[in-house]
Design a protein around this motif. Sequence first.
Motif, PDB file in Angstrom:
ATOM      1  N   PHE A  66       0.839  -1.193   0.000  1.00  0.00           N
ATOM      2  CA  PHE A  66       0.000   0.000   0.000  1.00  0.00           C
ATOM      3  C   PHE A  66       0.877   1.247   0.000  1.00  0.00           C
ATOM      4  O   PHE A  66       1.320   1.702   1.042  1.00  0.00           O
ATOM      5  N   LEU A  67       1.142   1.744  -1.192  1.00  0.00           N
ATOM      6  CA  LEU A  67       1.981   2.925  -1.413  1.00  0.00           C
ATOM      7  C   LEU A  67       3.389   2.772  -0.840  1.00  0.00           C
ATOM      8  O   LEU A  67       4.007   3.748  -0.435  1.00  0.00           O
ATOM      9  N   GLY A  68       3.888   1.556  -0.769  1.00  0.00           N
ATOM     10  CA  GLY A  68       5.262   1.321  -0.325  1.00  0.00           C
ATOM     11  C   GLY A  68       5.539   1.809   1.084  1.00  0.00           C
ATOM     12  O   GLY A  68       6.623   2.321   1.356  1.00  0.00           O
ATOM     13  N   GLN A  69       4.581   1.608   2.004  1.00  0.00           N
ATOM     14  CA  GLN A  69       4.702   2.175   3.348  1.00  0.00           C
ATOM     15  C   GLN A  69       5.430   1.289   4.352  1.00  0.00           C
ATOM     16  O   GLN A  69       5.464   1.596   5.536  1.00  0.00           O
ATOM     17  N   ALA A  70       6.016   0.193   3.870  1.00  0.00           N
ATOM     18  CA  ALA A  70       6.881  -0.643   4.715  1.00  0.00           C
ATOM     19  C   ALA A  70       8.121  -1.003   3.901  1.00  0.00           C
ATOM     20  O   ALA A  70       8.339  -2.151   3.536  1.00  0.00           O
ATOM     21  N   PRO A  71       8.966  -0.005   3.607  1.00  0.00           N
ATOM     22  CA  PRO A  71      10.079  -0.236   2.692  1.00  0.00           C
ATOM     23  C   PRO A  71      11.273  -0.994   3.294  1.00  0.00           C
ATOM     24  O   PRO A  71      12.087  -1.536   2.560  1.00  0.00           O
ATOM     25  N   GLY A 114     -15.126 -11.021   4.473  1.00  0.00           N
ATOM     26  CA  GLY A 114     -14.918 -10.072   3.391  1.00  0.00           C
ATOM     27  C   GLY A 114     -14.993  -8.626   3.866  1.00  0.00           C
ATOM     28  O   GLY A 114     -15.267  -8.342   5.030  1.00  0.00           O
ATOM     29  N   PHE A 115     -14.757  -7.732   2.955  1.00  0.00           N
ATOM     30  CA  PHE A 115     -14.792  -6.301   3.237  1.00  0.00           C
ATOM     31  C   PHE A 115     -16.237  -5.841   3.396  1.00  0.00           C
ATOM     32  O   PHE A 115     -17.087  -6.132   2.565  1.00  0.00           O
ATOM     33  N   LYS A 116     -16.530  -5.119   4.481  1.00  0.00           N
ATOM     34  CA  LYS A 116     -17.884  -4.627   4.728  1.00  0.00           C
ATOM     35  C   LYS A 116     -17.947  -3.101   4.799  1.00  0.00           C
ATOM     36  O   LYS A 116     -18.986  -2.551   5.117  1.00  0.00           O
ATOM     37  N   GLY A 117     -16.840  -2.425   4.538  1.00  0.00           N
ATOM     38  CA  GLY A 117     -16.832  -0.971   4.576  1.00  0.00           C
ATOM     39  C   GLY A 117     -15.907  -0.430   5.648  1.00  0.00           C
ATOM     40  O   GLY A 117     -15.452  -1.165   6.520  1.00  0.00           O
ATOM     41  N   PHE A 118     -15.675   0.875   5.555  1.00  0.00           N
ATOM     42  CA  PHE A 118     -14.762   1.530   6.493  1.00  0.00           C
ATOM     43  C   PHE A 118     -15.459   2.156   7.685  1.00  0.00           C
ATOM     44  O   PHE A 118     -14.820   2.783   8.510  1.00  0.00           O
ATOM     45  N   MET A 127     -10.458   7.192   3.346  1.00  0.00           N
ATOM     46  CA  MET A 127     -10.071   5.902   2.765  1.00  0.00           C
ATOM     47  C   MET A 127     -10.956   5.564   1.571  1.00  0.00           C
ATOM     48  O   MET A 127     -10.472   5.092   0.550  1.00  0.00           O
ATOM     49  N   SER A 128     -12.242   5.810   1.693  1.00  0.00           N
ATOM     50  CA  SER A 128     -13.173   5.528   0.589  1.00  0.00           C
ATOM     51  C   SER A 128     -12.814   6.343  -0.643  1.00  0.00           C
ATOM     52  O   SER A 128     -12.799   5.816  -1.761  1.00  0.00           O
ATOM     53  N   LEU A 129     -12.517   7.620  -0.447  1.00  0.00           N
ATOM     54  CA  LEU A 129     -12.144   8.475  -1.585  1.00  0.00           C
ATOM     55  C   LEU A 129     -10.848   8.003  -2.229  1.00  0.00           C
ATOM     56  O   LEU A 129     -10.744   7.931  -3.450  1.00  0.00           O
ATOM     57  N   LEU A 130      -9.869   7.677  -1.415  1.00  0.00           N
ATOM     58  CA  LEU A 130      -8.587   7.201  -1.936  1.00  0.00           C
ATOM     59  C   LEU A 130      -8.766   5.923  -2.762  1.00  0.00           C
ATOM     60  O   LEU A 130      -8.264   5.815  -3.872  1.00  0.00           O
ATOM     61  N   LEU A 131      -9.503   4.994  -2.218  1.00  0.00           N
ATOM     62  CA  LEU A 131      -9.675   3.722  -2.914  1.00  0.00           C
ATOM     63  C   LEU A 131     -10.545   3.853  -4.156  1.00  0.00           C
ATOM     64  O   LEU A 131     -10.310   3.174  -5.151  1.00  0.00           O
ATOM     65  N   ARG A 132     -11.529   4.712  -4.095  1.00  0.00           N
ATOM     66  CA  ARG A 132     -12.393   4.904  -5.264  1.00  0.00           C
ATOM     67  C   ARG A 132     -11.592   5.444  -6.442  1.00  0.00           C
ATOM     68  O   ARG A 132     -11.862   5.122  -7.599  1.00  0.00           O
ATOM     69  N   GLN A 133     -10.571   6.250  -6.170  1.00  0.00           N
ATOM     70  CA  GLN A 133      -9.711   6.763  -7.240  1.00  0.00           C
ATOM     71  C   GLN A 133      -8.931   5.631  -7.905  1.00  0.00           C
ATOM     72  O   GLN A 133      -8.662   5.676  -9.095  1.00  0.00           O
ATOM     73  N   ARG A 134      -8.571   4.619  -7.128  1.00  0.00           N
ATOM     74  CA  ARG A 134      -7.771   3.507  -7.637  1.00  0.00           C
ATOM     75  C   ARG A 134      -8.640   2.410  -8.246  1.00  0.00           C
ATOM     76  O   ARG A 134      -8.219   1.733  -9.173  1.00  0.00           O
ATOM     77  N   ASP A 135      -9.829   2.197  -7.675  1.00  0.00           N
ATOM     78  CA  ASP A 135     -10.715   1.134  -8.133  1.00  0.00           C
ATOM     79  C   ASP A 135     -12.144   1.490  -7.749  1.00  0.00           C
ATOM     80  O   ASP A 135     -12.522   1.374  -6.587  1.00  0.00           O
ATOM     81  N   PRO A 142     -13.176  -8.932  -1.598  1.00  0.00           N
ATOM     82  CA  PRO A 142     -12.749  -9.088  -0.200  1.00  0.00           C
ATOM     83  C   PRO A 142     -11.314  -8.659   0.079  1.00  0.00           C
ATOM     84  O   PRO A 142     -10.844  -8.797   1.209  1.00  0.00           O
ATOM     85  N   ASP A 143     -10.608  -8.132  -0.929  1.00  0.00           N
ATOM     86  CA  ASP A 143      -9.196  -7.795  -0.741  1.00  0.00           C
ATOM     87  C   ASP A 143      -8.963  -6.917   0.488  1.00  0.00           C
ATOM     88  O   ASP A 143      -9.837  -6.161   0.909  1.00  0.00           O
ATOM     89  N   ILE A 144      -7.752  -7.010   0.990  1.00  0.00           N
ATOM     90  CA  ILE A 144      -7.318  -6.102   2.042  1.00  0.00           C
ATOM     91  C   ILE A 144      -7.192  -4.736   1.377  1.00  0.00           C
ATOM     92  O   ILE A 144      -6.563  -4.615   0.323  1.00  0.00           O
ATOM     93  N   LYS A 145      -7.772  -3.732   1.988  1.00  0.00           N
ATOM     94  CA  LYS A 145      -7.801  -2.409   1.371  1.00  0.00           C
ATOM     95  C   LYS A 145      -6.633  -1.530   1.782  1.00  0.00           C
ATOM     96  O   LYS A 145      -6.235  -0.633   1.044  1.00  0.00           O
ATOM     97  N   TRP A 146      -6.091  -1.770   2.998  1.00  0.00           N
ATOM     98  CA  TRP A 146      -5.016  -0.903   3.480  1.00  0.00           C
ATOM     99  C   TRP A 146      -4.303  -1.572   4.643  1.00  0.00           C
ATOM    100  O   TRP A 146      -4.710  -2.612   5.151  1.00  0.00           O
ATOM    101  N   ASN A 147      -3.231  -0.938   5.082  1.00  0.00           N
ATOM    102  CA  ASN A 147      -2.472  -1.384   6.243  1.00  0.00           C
ATOM    103  C   ASN A 147      -3.349  -1.364   7.495  1.00  0.00           C
ATOM    104  O   ASN A 147      -4.236  -0.546   7.619  1.00  0.00           O
TER     105      ASN A 147
END
Length: 181
Positions: A66-71, A114-118, A127-135, A142-147
């Motif tokens: 997720f945006l390379g946040q554990a480099p 599965g994913f049920k929302g934030f 988070m919803s706005l960020l993810l909506r821009q990507r997908d 059911p994917d993991i959406k973020w850290n």
Amino acid sequence: MTIYDFELEDNQGNKVPLNDFRGKVMLIINTATHCGFTPQYKALEALYEKYKEQGLEVLDIPCNQFLGQAPEDDQGIQNFCTLKYNTTFRRMKKADVNGEHELPLYTYLKSQRGFKGFGSGPKAMGMSLLLRQRDWHYKENPDIKWNFTKFIVDRQGNVVARFEPTESLKDLEKCLLEYLN
């Protein structure tokens, strides 16, 4: 297949069969060291210290998807977490939680919860706005959406809850208590 059929690798390269945690409550988390949610480490360590004698096991699985946040490498992540947040719970080898190379454990966890929302609130909206821009259809898988997505596994090995990073850690604690008592 059950949760106890899976095996992880810790950050020292040792095999960790989840069967070793049979009869305990597991909190499984994908983490990152440079995320807006990284300060959750402090509260997670407090939960672990408070409930480990009652059978809580925290399994930290660092992820850099997720945006390379554990480099950092595994040792760098370990150093960061112990020096900055004094964490003492189990840290696994850095791994993918989505996609072609995802840990089989995460395939299983996502199939169970599965994913049920934030939820609601400013962080959830962000988070919803960020993810909506990507997908645009991110809610439909059911994917993991973020850290800092968290799964709770009860003493019988059932995946009983999934908490998104925006959800209250107080609600997480209430849920854990349900299964620790």
